[in-house]
Design an enzyme around this catalytic site. Structure first.
Site, PDB file in Angstrom:
ATOM      1  N   PHE A  24      31.052  42.721  33.047  1.00 33.46           N
ATOM      2  CA  PHE A  24      32.104  43.745  33.062  1.00 33.46           C
ATOM      3  C   PHE A  24      33.454  43.059  33.227  1.00 33.46           C
ATOM      4  O   PHE A  24      33.683  42.340  34.202  1.00 33.46           O
ATOM      5  CB  PHE A  24      31.864  44.744  34.210  1.00 33.46           C
ATOM      6  N   GLY A  25      34.358  43.286  32.284  1.00 33.58           N
ATOM      7  CA  GLY A  25      35.712  42.722  32.349  1.00 33.58           C
ATOM      8  C   GLY A  25      36.716  43.825  32.635  1.00 33.58           C
ATOM      9  O   GLY A  25      36.638  44.915  32.046  1.00 33.58           O
ATOM     10  N   TYR A  26      37.662  43.544  33.538  1.00 35.73           N
ATOM     11  CA  TYR A  26      38.662  44.568  33.900  1.00 35.73           C
ATOM     12  C   TYR A  26      40.087  44.014  33.856  1.00 35.73           C
ATOM     13  O   TYR A  26      41.042  44.741  34.086  1.00 35.73           O
ATOM     14  CB  TYR A  26      38.359  45.123  35.316  1.00 35.73           C
ATOM     15  N   GLY A  27      40.234  42.720  33.578  1.00 38.25           N
ATOM     16  CA  GLY A  27      41.560  42.096  33.526  1.00 38.25           C
ATOM     17  C   GLY A  27      41.708  41.374  32.201  1.00 38.25           C
ATOM     18  O   GLY A  27      41.481  41.952  31.127  1.00 38.25           O
ATOM     19  N   SER A  28      42.017  40.079  32.284  1.00 36.14           N
ATOM     20  CA  SER A  28      42.227  39.335  31.030  1.00 36.14           C
ATOM     21  C   SER A  28      40.964  39.262  30.186  1.00 36.14           C
ATOM     22  O   SER A  28      41.036  39.057  28.972  1.00 36.14           O
ATOM     23  CB  SER A  28      42.740  37.926  31.328  1.00 36.14           C
ATOM     24  N   GLU A  99      37.431  31.344  35.204  1.00 33.45           N
ATOM     25  CA  GLU A  99      37.688  32.231  36.355  1.00 33.45           C
ATOM     26  C   GLU A  99      37.630  31.470  37.687  1.00 33.45           C
ATOM     27  O   GLU A  99      37.410  32.073  38.738  1.00 33.45           O
ATOM     28  CB  GLU A  99      36.658  33.369  36.357  1.00 33.45           C
TER      29      GLU A  99
HETATM   30  C1  SIN Z   1      38.369  40.098  34.517  1.00 36.00           C
HETATM   31  O1  SIN Z   1      39.153  40.165  33.587  1.00 36.00           O
HETATM   32  O2  SIN Z   1      37.317  40.772  34.521  1.00 36.00           O
HETATM   33  C2  SIN Z   1      38.595  39.182  35.684  1.00 36.00           C
HETATM   34  C3  SIN Z   1      40.021  38.939  36.019  1.00 36.00           C
HETATM   35  C4  SIN Z   1      40.802  38.201  34.978  1.00 36.00           C
HETATM   36  O3  SIN Z   1      40.319  37.183  34.446  1.00 36.00           O
HETATM   37  O4  SIN Z   1      41.930  38.608  34.681  1.00 36.00           O
END
Ligand code: SIN
Length: 194
Positions: A24-28, A99
């Site tokens: 699950f990704g929520y940022g970049s 990460e």
């Molecule tokens: C994500 O995107 O899920 C983790 C945070 C990031 O790499 O910005």
């Protein structure tokens, strides 16, 4: 928790006998998809809120002038929308490096738009990591982001591309959009494609 989480993440899950894993990704991870995936689906997780509370010394800032990037903070009732990717387990060798500045892999249950669920992994930078910055007024977060630049580019690009992706996902992330409006109010900034 040391700033570099690569070794710690490698001990956290045993992928033996597993063909694919949901991430699950929520940022970049939503907009910078520089890893191979087998399938991609919009999804949400419950009980977590996206917050620009993690410092970035290696990607979007420097040790002297860290940027701010998102992590997840436990918040009962919150829903965090993002993008789920089904990946081959070997992709985590790359993602753990990407990460590495404070993020650990945790198990999570994600819900897809058709109401079905899957178990998977999510990278979270917890409060005990050395790069954690914590809460600050959104105007101050915007000012810090406006000033920070790191090896991956301007911190403002991270914010603006994330905001754009969340809009495309139909998300209403008040925190992200509020910081974006503070930032754009303070001067012209554009999200580049780099
Ligand atoms: C994500 O995107 O899920 C983790 C945070 C990031 O790499 O910005």
């Amino acid at each position: 928790m040391p700033a570099n989480t690569i070794d710690h993440n490698r001990t956290r899950y045993n992928f033996d006998g597993i063909d694919s894993v949901w991430l699950f990704g929520y940022g970049s991870l939503i907009y910078k998809v520089d890893f191979p995936f087998l399938e991609q689906r919009p999804a949400s997780i419950r009980g977590w809120a996206r917050q620009f509370w993690q410092g970035s010394h290696d990607h979007r800032g420097t040790p002297e002038a860290p940027g701010r990037v998102v992590t997840l903070i436990e918040q009962p009732g919150a829903v965090c929308r993002g993008m789920a990717f089904r990946v081959s387990p070997n992709v985590f060798e790359y993602l753990d490096v990407r990460e590495k500045n404070g993020y650990l892999r945790f198990s999570t249950t994600m819900t897809f738009d058709d109401g079905s669920h899957a178990e998977g992994l999510v990278y979270i930078a917890t409060e005990d990591n050395e790069a954690f910055l914590g809460e600050a007024p959104e105007a101050d977060i915007a000012a810090q982001i406006a000033a920070a630049v790191g090896p991956s580019g301007p911190n403002s690009e991270y914010l603006l591309r994330l905001a754009e992706s969340l809009r495309a996902l139909g998300d209403d992330c008040r925190h992200t959009f509020s910081i974006e409006s503070h930032l754009t109010r303070s001067g012209p900034v554009e999200a580049s494609d780099s």
